[in-house]
Scaffold this active site. Structure first.
Site, PDB file in Angstrom:
ATOM      1  N   GLY A 226       0.820  -1.203   0.000  1.00 38.93           N
ATOM      2  CA  GLY A 226       0.000   0.000   0.000  1.00 38.93           C
ATOM      3  C   GLY A 226       0.853   1.251   0.000  1.00 38.93           C
ATOM      4  O   GLY A 226       1.900   1.309   0.644  1.00 38.93           O
TER       5      GLY A 226
ATOM      6  N   GLY B 150      -0.795   4.475   0.146  1.00 37.42           N
ATOM      7  CA  GLY B 150      -1.630   5.609   0.526  1.00 37.42           C
ATOM      8  C   GLY B 150      -0.893   6.436   1.561  1.00 37.42           C
ATOM      9  O   GLY B 150       0.317   6.312   1.720  1.00 37.42           O
ATOM     10  N   LEU B 151      -1.620   7.279   2.263  1.00 39.33           N
ATOM     11  CA  LEU B 151      -0.969   8.105   3.276  1.00 39.33           C
ATOM     12  C   LEU B 151      -0.211   7.226   4.251  1.00 39.33           C
ATOM     13  O   LEU B 151       0.933   7.511   4.600  1.00 39.33           O
ATOM     14  CB  LEU B 151      -2.016   8.934   4.017  1.00 39.33           C
ATOM     15  CG  LEU B 151      -2.644  10.037   3.182  1.00 39.33           C
ATOM     16  CD1 LEU B 151      -3.659  10.799   4.012  1.00 39.33           C
ATOM     17  CD2 LEU B 151      -1.578  10.983   2.657  1.00 39.33           C
ATOM     18  N   ALA B 152      -0.831   6.132   4.674  1.00 45.08           N
ATOM     19  CA  ALA B 152      -0.181   5.275   5.664  1.00 45.08           C
ATOM     20  C   ALA B 152       1.013   4.549   5.044  1.00 45.08           C
ATOM     21  O   ALA B 152       2.149   4.706   5.502  1.00 45.08           O
ATOM     22  CB  ALA B 152      -1.183   4.278   6.228  1.00 45.08           C
TER      23      ALA B 152
ATOM     24  N   SER C 235     -17.672  17.102   0.225  1.00 48.62           N
ATOM     25  CA  SER C 235     -16.995  17.255   1.510  1.00 48.62           C
ATOM     26  C   SER C 235     -17.907  17.788   2.598  1.00 48.62           C
ATOM     27  O   SER C 235     -18.705  18.698   2.398  1.00 48.62           O
ATOM     28  CB  SER C 235     -15.804  18.193   1.385  1.00 48.62           C
ATOM     29  OG  SER C 235     -15.335  18.493   2.684  1.00 48.62           O
TER      30      SER C 235
ATOM     31  N   ARG D 201     -21.113  12.840  11.810  1.00 47.54           N
ATOM     32  CA  ARG D 201     -21.643  12.200  10.608  1.00 47.54           C
ATOM     33  C   ARG D 201     -22.762  11.209  10.862  1.00 47.54           C
ATOM     34  O   ARG D 201     -23.778  11.213  10.166  1.00 47.54           O
ATOM     35  CB  ARG D 201     -20.516  11.464   9.908  1.00 47.54           C
ATOM     36  CG  ARG D 201     -19.501  12.418   9.398  1.00 47.54           C
ATOM     37  CD  ARG D 201     -18.308  11.723   8.860  1.00 47.54           C
ATOM     38  NE  ARG D 201     -17.450  12.728   8.254  1.00 47.54           N
ATOM     39  CZ  ARG D 201     -16.284  12.465   7.704  1.00 47.54           C
ATOM     40  NH1 ARG D 201     -15.850  11.213   7.686  1.00 47.54           N
ATOM     41  NH2 ARG D 201     -15.571  13.418   7.185  1.00 47.54           N
TER      42      ARG D 201
ATOM     43  N   HIS E   6     -18.710   5.275   3.544  1.00 45.41           N
ATOM     44  CA  HIS E   6     -17.590   6.153   3.295  1.00 45.41           C
ATOM     45  C   HIS E   6     -16.290   5.669   3.938  1.00 45.41           C
ATOM     46  O   HIS E   6     -15.198   5.885   3.413  1.00 45.41           O
ATOM     47  CB  HIS E   6     -17.966   7.508   3.870  1.00 45.41           C
ATOM     48  CG  HIS E   6     -16.892   8.508   3.829  1.00 45.41           C
ATOM     49  ND1 HIS E   6     -16.271   8.867   2.663  1.00 45.41           N
ATOM     50  CD2 HIS E   6     -16.297   9.209   4.805  1.00 45.41           C
ATOM     51  CE1 HIS E   6     -15.362   9.778   2.945  1.00 45.41           C
ATOM     52  NE2 HIS E   6     -15.336   9.980   4.216  1.00 45.41           N
TER      53      HIS E   6
ATOM     54  N   GLU F 258      -6.286   2.991   7.466  1.00 43.67           N
ATOM     55  CA  GLU F 258      -7.682   2.572   7.584  1.00 43.67           C
ATOM     56  C   GLU F 258      -7.799   1.052   7.718  1.00 43.67           C
ATOM     57  O   GLU F 258      -8.798   0.538   8.219  1.00 43.67           O
ATOM     58  CB  GLU F 258      -8.489   3.060   6.371  1.00 43.67           C
ATOM     59  CG  GLU F 258      -9.986   2.879   6.539  1.00 43.67           C
ATOM     60  CD  GLU F 258     -10.801   3.495   5.405  1.00 43.67           C
ATOM     61  OE1 GLU F 258     -10.252   4.330   4.655  1.00 43.67           O
ATOM     62  OE2 GLU F 258     -11.981   3.126   5.277  1.00 43.67           O
TER      63      GLU F 258
ATOM     64  N   ARG G  63     -15.776   7.788  13.249  1.00 39.49           N
ATOM     65  CA  ARG G  63     -14.603   8.639  13.065  1.00 39.49           C
ATOM     66  C   ARG G  63     -15.021  10.081  12.873  1.00 39.49           C
ATOM     67  O   ARG G  63     -15.950  10.364  12.130  1.00 39.49           O
ATOM     68  CB  ARG G  63     -13.807   8.183  11.852  1.00 39.49           C
ATOM     69  CG  ARG G  63     -12.681   9.109  11.480  1.00 39.49           C
ATOM     70  CD  ARG G  63     -11.882   8.589  10.317  1.00 39.49           C
ATOM     71  NE  ARG G  63     -12.605   8.602   9.056  1.00 39.49           N
ATOM     72  CZ  ARG G  63     -12.770   9.685   8.299  1.00 39.49           C
ATOM     73  NH1 ARG G  63     -12.307  10.845   8.708  1.00 39.49           N
ATOM     74  NH2 ARG G  63     -13.409   9.596   7.161  1.00 39.49           N
TER      75      ARG G  63
HETATM   76  C1  LIG Z   1     -14.009  10.382  -0.838  1.00 34.59           C
HETATM   77  C2  LIG Z   1     -13.290  10.344   0.465  1.00 34.59           C
HETATM   78  C3  LIG Z   1     -13.053  11.518   1.175  1.00 34.59           C
HETATM   79  C4  LIG Z   1     -12.368  11.504   2.376  1.00 34.59           C
HETATM   80  N1  LIG Z   1     -12.150  12.686   3.039  1.00 34.59           N
HETATM   81  C5  LIG Z   1     -11.433  12.666   4.193  1.00 34.59           C
HETATM   82  C6  LIG Z   1     -11.110  13.887   4.845  1.00 34.59           C
HETATM   83  O1  LIG Z   1     -11.493  14.968   4.402  1.00 34.59           O
HETATM   84  N2  LIG Z   1     -10.379  13.836   5.979  1.00 34.59           N
HETATM   85  C7  LIG Z   1      -9.933  12.652   6.487  1.00 34.59           C
HETATM   86  O2  LIG Z   1      -9.250  12.673   7.505  1.00 34.59           O
HETATM   87  N3  LIG Z   1     -10.228  11.476   5.895  1.00 34.59           N
HETATM   88  C8  LIG Z   1     -10.960  11.458   4.748  1.00 34.59           C
HETATM   89  N4  LIG Z   1     -11.255  10.266   4.131  1.00 34.59           N
HETATM   90  C9  LIG Z   1     -10.734   9.025   4.699  1.00 34.59           C
HETATM   91  C10 LIG Z   1      -9.270   8.863   4.311  1.00 34.59           C
HETATM   92  O3  LIG Z   1      -9.046   9.412   3.052  1.00 34.59           O
HETATM   93  C11 LIG Z   1      -8.854   7.406   4.258  1.00 34.59           C
HETATM   94  O4  LIG Z   1      -9.278   6.762   5.393  1.00 34.59           O
HETATM   95  C12 LIG Z   1      -7.348   7.297   4.197  1.00 34.59           C
HETATM   96  O5  LIG Z   1      -6.838   8.071   3.164  1.00 34.59           O
HETATM   97  C13 LIG Z   1      -6.919   5.866   4.019  1.00 34.59           C
HETATM   98  O6  LIG Z   1      -5.526   5.857   3.722  1.00 34.59           O
HETATM   99  P1  LIG Z   1      -4.750   4.492   3.672  1.00 34.59           P
HETATM  100  O7  LIG Z   1      -3.326   4.807   3.420  1.00 34.59           O
HETATM  101  O8  LIG Z   1      -5.057   3.706   4.895  1.00 34.59           O
HETATM  102  O9  LIG Z   1      -5.366   3.662   2.468  1.00 34.59           O
HETATM  103  P2  LIG Z   1      -5.482   4.074   0.849  1.00 34.59           P
HETATM  104  O10 LIG Z   1      -5.112   5.487   0.709  1.00 34.59           O
HETATM  105  O11 LIG Z   1      -6.798   3.597   0.477  1.00 34.59           O
HETATM  106  O12 LIG Z   1      -4.342   3.218   0.218  1.00 34.59           O
HETATM  107  C14 LIG Z   1      -4.504   1.852  -0.020  1.00 34.59           C
HETATM  108  C15 LIG Z   1      -3.251   1.385  -0.727  1.00 34.59           C
HETATM  109  O13 LIG Z   1      -3.176  -0.022  -0.670  1.00 34.59           O
HETATM  110  C16 LIG Z   1      -2.999  -0.563  -1.942  1.00 34.59           C
HETATM  111  N5  LIG Z   1      -3.701  -1.838  -1.976  1.00 34.59           N
HETATM  112  C17 LIG Z   1      -4.976  -2.073  -1.597  1.00 34.59           C
HETATM  113  N6  LIG Z   1      -5.245  -3.379  -1.709  1.00 34.59           N
HETATM  114  C18 LIG Z   1      -4.124  -3.973  -2.141  1.00 34.59           C
HETATM  115  C19 LIG Z   1      -3.779  -5.327  -2.453  1.00 34.59           C
HETATM  116  N7  LIG Z   1      -4.647  -6.329  -2.304  1.00 34.59           N
HETATM  117  N8  LIG Z   1      -2.525  -5.574  -2.910  1.00 34.59           N
HETATM  118  C20 LIG Z   1      -1.631  -4.581  -3.053  1.00 34.59           C
HETATM  119  N9  LIG Z   1      -1.901  -3.293  -2.766  1.00 34.59           N
HETATM  120  C21 LIG Z   1      -3.128  -3.005  -2.319  1.00 34.59           C
HETATM  121  C22 LIG Z   1      -3.539   0.456  -2.898  1.00 34.59           C
HETATM  122  O14 LIG Z   1      -2.855   0.343  -4.138  1.00 34.59           O
HETATM  123  C23 LIG Z   1      -3.197   1.753  -2.191  1.00 34.59           C
HETATM  124  O15 LIG Z   1      -1.875   2.115  -2.525  1.00 34.59           O
HETATM  125  C24 LIG Z   1     -11.948  10.278   2.916  1.00 34.59           C
HETATM  126  C25 LIG Z   1     -12.171   9.092   2.219  1.00 34.59           C
HETATM  127  C26 LIG Z   1     -12.852   9.106   1.011  1.00 34.59           C
HETATM  128  C27 LIG Z   1     -13.112   7.813   0.298  1.00 34.59           C
END
Ligand SMILES: Cc1cc2nc3c(=O)[nH]c(=O)nc-3n(C[C@H](O)[C@H](O)[C@H](O)COP(=O)(O)OP(=O)(O)OC[C@H]3O[C@@H](n4cnc5c(N)ncnc54)[C@H](O)[C@@H]3O)c2cc1C
Ligand code: HEM
Ligand code: HEM
Ligand code: SF4
Ligand code: F3S
Ligand code: FES
Lengths: 236, 271, 648
Positions: C51, C53-55, C295, C341, C412, C436, C446
């Protein structure tokens, strides 16, 4: 199920060998050489207008061209210096243009089945072929009016060559087309040059565009004046 | 009553209740990067004007799967215009007739009976993966060449230590909205990635934090872009007109300015 | 009843948080007690991060900077596309730049209260504590946060907070924060510390002698299925909202990575805690493939209302003030349109159930900016929300500057996820879960702008320091794909892939996904009842049965095959759905996002049962047809005493 391929780094990452001449460098060359050529054309146009002052003055002007700086500089040195500068500019300009052209060809080997141009102006689309035609024109033009090789009044004075050439509608037409092409080329070229040299921005955008159009129009009209005056017998 | 996903039933009349459209699609099919491709014609019927373009392709693919045919491969993920994963040429325009992403293009921009040509981005730096999906990792490598500010986690100073003039912050933001979709390359007659690179150079170059690496950044990113096999920019402007985020031509002028300055200051691409 | 649904396991507890010291000292105390890996040894240690994403992006970059050898995986073509990119509203941080009485303690308090007292105090406190460093880091990376004319950072109040602590970048905060992490990651890739594996999907976890030692991955381009090994595995694969088919998540968002890890022994905590976002664009038709969020920040200036009369079909502007019901302002005078929410969503559902909903199918409420535009002028509104208004116009074909937006709740975010301790380590040693994908800090609901905060806190600051405690025992002895565990995992994946291709039935994977999603939304969505959940639990096994006998997947495994990808993900969603319903059914209380019809106050507010349910439900997977095993983690509250949440 077939042999298992273990995936390691799945990006075939090219190792950057120092790019000697970046595409932007080529653009800069094109812009600067282009500007030299523009300056020459402005001077050249003014010179051409002397044709209205009659045979004497015009030949004098031509004569003067060849004797600038005399006696300090012997003979046509100054003129040759100008010519060399021009040659360098034209070749640098063409080298850059052509290598960018080839780079573009390599960058998209398969063409689109359907492609629509949205922002592209006619001027910007004709830069390349326009340029080629301009180049061809220049050569012919030299044979015609400088060396007189292709000129019916070949061995006579410049003024006669001029009149000879433009009394012929075909020749005039060709000049006209070439000059108009140059005009369009510059319309895009001058704006493009400021962009290439990193001098354009939102505020200047408008001014630069007006300037480009103005210069291009003045040059085109200025150049066209002489041939047509001859054709319609205003100059003989 | 709970929300059902069968769409609207009662209430105000709604676009999706309008008669559906019948369309002819001519889609580029190509098995793999080296395979030869060709346009193949398909028909889709009863398309709602409220569908997104990708939902229309979903309809086509559902048909194809059930017929046991190979569905059309296309990239997509967020389907809300922000991830930059989607993107195809639609009737010769990157992302189609509107200045938005393919996923945000809706079928109401077409009319019943239309024939729509769908092709992948075409550039040797974007090899076709399959059908409409291309490999855009060249963009990542351009970023690797310098599209960042070197600050290791935990070494950052207090955020308010360096104020940033609102104007600069706003302009930097405008450039930073580039989603890396590749439409600029697809639309450019030279297949140049200049707008993408310029957007990042502008974003980081406008901020005080980006100054120390400013010269090396621009020199290396442009060098990488040439190495990837993109074309050179001749200021045609198709890119900006196709950019779903409206990245402006001004960013290209700024890149040129920074680059020529950097070269004069003796910055050279690292080999 | 309990027995048929699940069986009781031993309770579990988080043993890592140093609860012997006061809560403000716990994080630094933990870091101090934790063991370190000396820089020379880091190069010898491989960490898999799934992954970007931010994390995951933040973690991979930071671990790379620290000198570990990192292998990064993601399913899109570029790390920059992780769904974090879609986050709009903002990110919280206890900077107190507004001098409005904010503090680490207040953010901590708001998080626990907002989570309806179902999160761990220690974790929530740490989250509030690191929040400030996140902003510093992001600004240094060049994240263009909104600024004031003085050049300093702007803040807004967001999602049920009474202080202005939310940092934002127009409506694209997630995008800008992700690009910060992405650029840091690309920098490490260039430096050679991080190895990139794009378009790669994790399909299984390899556990050797009780330790997570690797993953099985399918290269989505070539179709090659291979193994990767490491000293530790980090999952950062995001949320599982797509179990509802229609959600605000990306089409590719999946539960596959965490679900298959769950089947390898990782406990799954609070699967039924899902968040319904109150302001999404209503569903249009059955072809619809996803829902788009508007938003929450819009609720700062937009007023929510419906007609007083049921079945009022007049256009919004034709309905006079006194015939409008600004129900949130009416019911919650103190918080008005800014209630959390879950509350905003449920009230929207209530007015629609009363038949006062607007738009097609009566499934929408108005979000009206008329007053705000009066007050601040249209330019101000454009500057603040321009891109959101454009998005709305683009999708609906309506102009929100003239007619009020129509919004309706949609799934969401998932608070549930794999169980982790204070070190973010799962119940499988050596497997860490961040962002997440884990269950940790958000409790049963949340607060807005807290997920970006958690993802970055986990990735930049928490994991990189806690993981060293585990790695201090390493490097562990080499494993390769000849190891029985690896061979078994590989064959497991190959077997499943081939099964999917061989069924050759009559229904597409997405038709199953739609059916499952509708079922979950109707019976395990905004409101859950004993009866409904039981119905779902009868139906889901049938869907699973039909899926495995009647799905049609075209193409082959050894090439780019998006139908095959989807089929695998749907298969996992079906199994997860069942566990969600079990969890929802067993928790006979309402809390946060989990609203049980049987458990509400006379005014219809969520009614918690702290007597019996103040615990984390961590589920252990059991093979086919055996009820899952429940492990309870009791939640103690020393600093914040349990109270009925009230926003009146
Ligand atoms: C539309 C929307 C608006 C939001 N707005 C806000 C906000 O304003 N403020 C806030 O705090 N939060 C907000 N959130 C929540 C927040 O964005 C997410 O909870 C957070 O970004 C999740 O980040 P993450 O790094 O955990 O996962 P993600 O950013 O979802 O990253 C997942 C990563 O894992 C990889 N991956 C997934 N499955 C697999 C697999 N099987 N094999 C290999 N790679 C895989 C993907 O390629 C990706 O790189 C929002 C969410 C959404 C959907
Ligand atoms: C239609 C209008 C033009 C007229 C009437 C004209 C006329 C002339 C004449 C009379 C000469 C010979 C001067 C001399 O040798 O004494 C000349 C030379 C030249 N012209 Fe033009 N010209 C015209 C347009 C152009 C254009 C459009 C270009 C370039 C794109 C051009 C480029 C040149 C060059 C390069 C020379 C050679 C100068 C030298 O080195 O002697 N001319 N022109
Ligand atoms: C009369 C002589 C010429 C003049 C005054 C002239 C001028 C210019 C100028 C000012 C530009 C803009 C440079 C830039 O974009 O930065 C330009 C661009 C260009 N010129 Fe010329 N040019 C001339 C002849 C030619 C010739 C002979 C060719 C033949 C190949 C040519 C081909 C081009 C091309 C392809 C461009 C590219 C457009 C661009 O890069 O923006 N030009 N020219
Ligand atoms: S500049 Fe515009 S078109 Fe090019 S990649 Fe970025 S967003 Fe896409
Ligand atoms: S269209 Fe191409 S030529 Fe330059 S201005 Fe845009 S990249
Ligand atoms: S699918 Fe994400 S931008 Fe289109």
């Amino acid at each position: 199920m077939g042999a298992v391929v273990t995936v390691t780094d799945s990006t075939q990452r090219r190792t950057p060998k120092a790019a000697k001449t970046t595409s932007v460098f080529k653009k800069a060359v094109m812009a600067i050489s282009g500007i030299v050529l523009v300056l020459y054309l402005i001077a050249h146009m003014i010179g051409n207008l002397k044709a209205f002052a009659g045979e004497e003055d015009f030949n004098h002007y031509s004569e003067w061209l060849r004797t600038i700086g005399n006696p300090a500089l012997p003979g046509a040195t100054a003129l040759w210096l100008i010519r060399i500068l021009l040659l360098v500019a034209v070749f640098a300009h063409m080298w850059a243009a052509i290598s960018l052209w080839r780079q573009a060809k390599r960058a998209r080997p398969t063409a689109y089945v359907t492609k629509k141009a949205v922002a592209q102006t006619y001027a910007s689309r004709t830069m390349r072929w326009g340029g080629v035609i301009i180049a061809a024109f220049i050569i012919w033009h030299l044979l015609d009016l400088t060396w007189g090789t292709v000129n019916s009044a070949g061995d006579s004075g410049p003024y006669d060559k001029l009149v000879a050439s433009f009394s012929n509608p075909v020749s005039t037409a060709f000049y006209a087309i070439a000059v108009i092409l140059v005009g369009m080329h510059l319309r895009h070229g001058i704006w493009s040059a400021t962009q290439t040299l990193g001098q354009s921005n939102r505020r200047r955008e408008v001014t630069v565009n007006y300037a480009a159009t103005a210069i291009a129009t003045v040059l085109t009209l200025g150049f066209l004046l002489v041939p047509f005056s001859v054709l319609f017998g205003l100059i003989d | 009553m709970t929300l059902t996903q069968d769409g609207p039933r009662s209430g105000a009349p709604d676009a999706s209740e309008k008669r559906g459209m019948n369309l002819t699609l001519r889609v580029w099919r190509q098995q793999g990067p080296t395979a030869k491709g060709k346009m193949v014609t398909y028909k889709v019927t009863d398309i709602s004007p409220d569908m997104s373009f990708l939902e229309m392709l979903d309809v086509l693919n559902e048909q194809l799967i059930l017929q046991g045919d190979d569905p059309v491969a296309f990239d997509h993920d967020c389907r809300e215009g922000i991830c930059g994963m989607c993107g195809v040429m639609i009737n010769g325009q990157a992302h189609g007739p509107q200045q938005t992403t393919t996923c945000q293009l809706h079928m109401r921009s077409f009319s019943d009976g239309d024939t729509i040509d769908v092709e992948p981005w075409r550039a040797s730096a974007f090899p076709v993966v399959k059908d409409l999906a291309v490999d855009r990792r060249a963009f990542d490598r351009i970023i690797q060449a310098g599209g960042y500010i070197s600050v290791a986690t935990g070494t950052a100073p207090e955020a308010h230590a360096t104020p940033v003039p609102k104007k600069d912050a706003d302009n930097a933001f405008d450039a930073a909205t580039c989603i890396g979709c590749g439409a600029c390359v697809a639309a450019c007659p030279n297949a140049s990635s200049m707008l993408f690179t310029a957007a990042k150079v502008t974003h980081l170059g406008l901020l005080p934090q980006g100054q120390p690496e400013r010269n090396d950044r621009v020199v290396n990113m442009v060098a990488q872009q040439d190495l990837e096999g993109f074309g050179g920019c001749t200021n045609i402007g198709e890119c900006s007109a196709a950019c779903p985020k409206g990245i402006s031509m001004e960013t290209i002028s700024r890149l040129n300015h920074d680059l020529l300055g950097a070269l004069r200051a003796g910055a050279r691409p690292k080999s | 009843m309990a027995l048929e649904l699940f069986t009781e396991g031993d309770p579990i507890a988080d043993t890592k948080a140093p609860t012997d010291v006061a809560i403000p000292e716990r994080w630094s105390e933990r870091k101090f007690r934790g063991r370190l890996v000396n820089p020379a040894n880091r190069r010898k240690m491989t960490i898999i991060v799934v992954g970007t994403g931010l994390a995951g992006g933040a973690a991979a970059a930071t671990l790379g900077e620290a000198g570990y050898h990192v292998k990064s995986f993601w399913y899109q073509d570029s790390p920059r596309r992780a769904h974090s990119v879609a986050a709009q509203g903002g990110i919280n941080a206890a900077k107190n730049y507004r001098n409005d009485g904010d503090s680490v303690h207040r953010l901590f308090y708001d998080t626990v209260k907002g989570g309806d007292f179902r999160s761990r105090e220690s974790n929530s406190y740490r989250l509030a504590e690191v929040s400030a460093n996140i902003i510093d880091q992001a600004v240094a990376q060049g994240v263009p946060f909104a600024r004031e004319y003085g050049g300093l950072l702007d803040n807004r109040s967001f999602g049920g907070a009474q202080v202005s602590r939310t940092f934002y970048a127009r409506g694209q905060t997630g995008q800008q924060l992700l690009y910060g992490a992405y650029q840091a990651l690309e920098r490490q890739i260039a430096a050679g510390t991080v190895e990139q594996n794009s378009r790669s999907e994790m399909l299984d976890l390899i556990v050797v002698d009780g330790r997570a030692r690797g993953i099985v991955v399918r290269d989505l381009v070539t179709g090659a299925i291979g193994t990767h090994f490491a000293d530790a595995v980090v999952l950062a694969t995001g949320g599982y909202s797509n179990v509802f088919y229609l959600s605000t998540n990306a089409m590719g968002s999946n539960t596959t990575a965490i679900w298959r890890a769950h089947k390898r022994g990782a406990y799954f905590a609070n699967p039924c805690y899902t968040q319904i976002h109150p302001t999404c664009i209503p569903v249009k038709g059955d072809y619809q493939s996803k829902l788009t969020l508007m938003s929450e920040s819009l609720r700062n200036d937009g007023r929510v209302w419906v007609p007083k009369e049921r079945g009022d079909t007049r256009a919004a502007r034709d309905i006079p003030e006194d015939e409008r019901d600004y129900y949130l302002e009416r019911i919650y005078p103190a918080f008005g349109n800014l209630v959390p929410r879950d509350i905003a969503s449920r009230q929207a559902k209530n007015v629609c159930d009363e038949g006062r909903g607007v738009g097609p199918g009566g499934l929408g409420v108005y979000l009206d900016f008329a007053d705000a535009m009066e007050r601040l002028g249209r330019p101000a509104i454009e500057a603040k929300y321009g891109n959101l208004f454009d998005m709305y116009a683009q999708i609906t074909g309506e102009n929100p500057y003239e007619t009020p937006m129509r919004v309706y709740p949609a799934v969401h975010y998932t608070m549930g996820g794999l169980w982790v301790d204070y070190d973010l380590q799962s119940s499988i040693p050596g497997m860490f879960v961040i962002g997440e994908a884990n269950f940790s800090d958000q409790g049963a609901n949340r607060l807005g702008a807290s997920a970006l905060m958690q993802g970055l806190a986990d990735g930049y600051f928490v994991l990189p320091s806690t993981i060293s405690s585990y790695l201090a025992d390493g490097p562990f002895e080499k494993v390769d794909d000849t190891h029985p565990a690896a061979v078994e995992a590989l064959q497991n994946v190959q077997g499943q892939v081939q099964k999917l291709l061989s069924i050759n039935g009559t229904r597409t994977p997405s038709s199953f996904h739609r059916e499952l999603g509708k079922l979950m939304w109707d019976l395990c969505g905004m409101e859950r009842s004993e009866e409904g959940l039981r119905k779902a639990l009868d139906r889901i096994p049938e869907i699973r049965q039909e899926f495995w006998t009647n799905v049609k997947v075209s193409g082959d495994w050894h090439s780019f095959n998006q139908t095959l990808e989807m089929a695998g993900r749907v298969a996992d969603f079906i199994e997860l759905a069942e566990l969600m319903c079990v969890d929802a059914l067993h928790r006979r209380e309402s809390c946060g996002g989990h609203f049980r019809a049987e458990s509400q106050t006379p005014e219809g507010e969520a009614l918690r049962d702290d007597e019996n349910y103040a615990y984390v439900a961590a589920w252990e997977w059991t093979p086919e047809n055996q009820p899952p095993v429940l492990h309870r983690e009791a939640l103690e509250y020393e600093y914040i005493h349990l109270a009925q949440r009230s926003y009146k």
